[in-house]
Write an enzyme that holds these catalytic residues in place. Structure first.
Site, PDB file in Angstrom:
ATOM      1  CG  ASP A   1      41.425  24.911 -45.510  1.00  8.40           C
ATOM      2  OD1 ASP A   1      40.410  25.460 -45.970  1.00  8.40           O
ATOM      3  OD2 ASP A   1      42.575  25.086 -45.955  1.00  8.40           O
TER       4      ASP A   1
ATOM      5  CB  THR B   1      45.664  23.453 -31.813  1.00  8.85           C
ATOM      6  OG1 THR B   1      44.310  23.166 -32.225  1.00  8.85           O
ATOM      7  CG2 THR B   1      45.732  24.818 -31.165  1.00  8.85           C
TER       8      THR B   1
END
Ligand code: AR6
Length: 169
Positions: free
Chosen positions: A34, A118
């Site tokens: 992100d 993950t």
């Protein structure tokens, strides 16, 4: 059947119709992939994200790609791993299918996914990869789907799961 490709590297560098961002519910940036996507896309991405008023876990929203090579970013919010008994598999599958649906609705033909949930969100890699491969293989609209893995071990895992899923049962 779409071309399914495993690429090792940084998703922000890929020239595709859309890259997927593993975001959080605020859609206003964070760490991991992100942070990398927001840094590479520039402040205009955050400005557009502010207009979206967040995103539920398991859902996805699309923006432009700004300074990225990718034309769009599809932001999805994966589940935080809390042991597996809290709808995590369903929510993770929903992330992949919502991204694919949005891509189709916008006429996009190529997409790259990171390994959603993950990293910071702690989803165990192997079951997450099995979900990613299962949902992506069920789609019939896009031509080119990339699993972008940040390290060799993750790429090897994706290749193994794809090979396993190709074998007749
Ligand atoms: N390109 C491709 N994959 C990457 C990159 C990159 N540039 N950087 C990291 N990865 P994570 P999550 C891999 O933690 O678990 C953020 O703060 C990484 O190795 O980015 O869904 C958000 O704002 C891992 O395999 O996402 C949320 O708060 C995968 O991307 C939270 O983290 C996902 O790791 C989301 O956590």
């Amino acid at each position: 059947m779409a071309l399914l490709e495993v690429v090792e590297g940084d998703i922000t560098q890929l020239d595709v119709d859309a890259i997927v961002n593993a975001a959080n519910q605020s859609l206003l940036g964070g760490g991991g992939v992100d942070g990398a996507i927001h840094r590479a896309a520039g402040p205009e991405l955050r400005a557009e994200c502010r207009l979206l008023h967040g995103c539920d876990t398991g859902d996805a929203k699309i923006t432009k790609g700004y300074r990225l090579k990718a034309r769009h970013v599809i932001h999805t919010v994966g589940p935080v791993w809390r042991g597996g008994g809290n709808q995590e598999p369903e929510l993770l599958a929903s992330c992949y299918s919502r991204c694919l649906t949005l891509a189709e609705q916008h006429g996009l033909k190529s997409i790259a996914f990171p390994a959603i949930s993950t990293g910071i969100f702690g989803y165990p890699k192997e079951p997450a990869t099995e979900i990613a491969v299962r949902v992506v293989k069920a789609q019939a609209y896009l031509d080119h789907i990339i699993f972008c893995c940040f390290d060799r071990g993750t790429a090897d895992l994706y290749r193994a799961v794809i090979a396993r899923s190709d074998r007749p049962t």
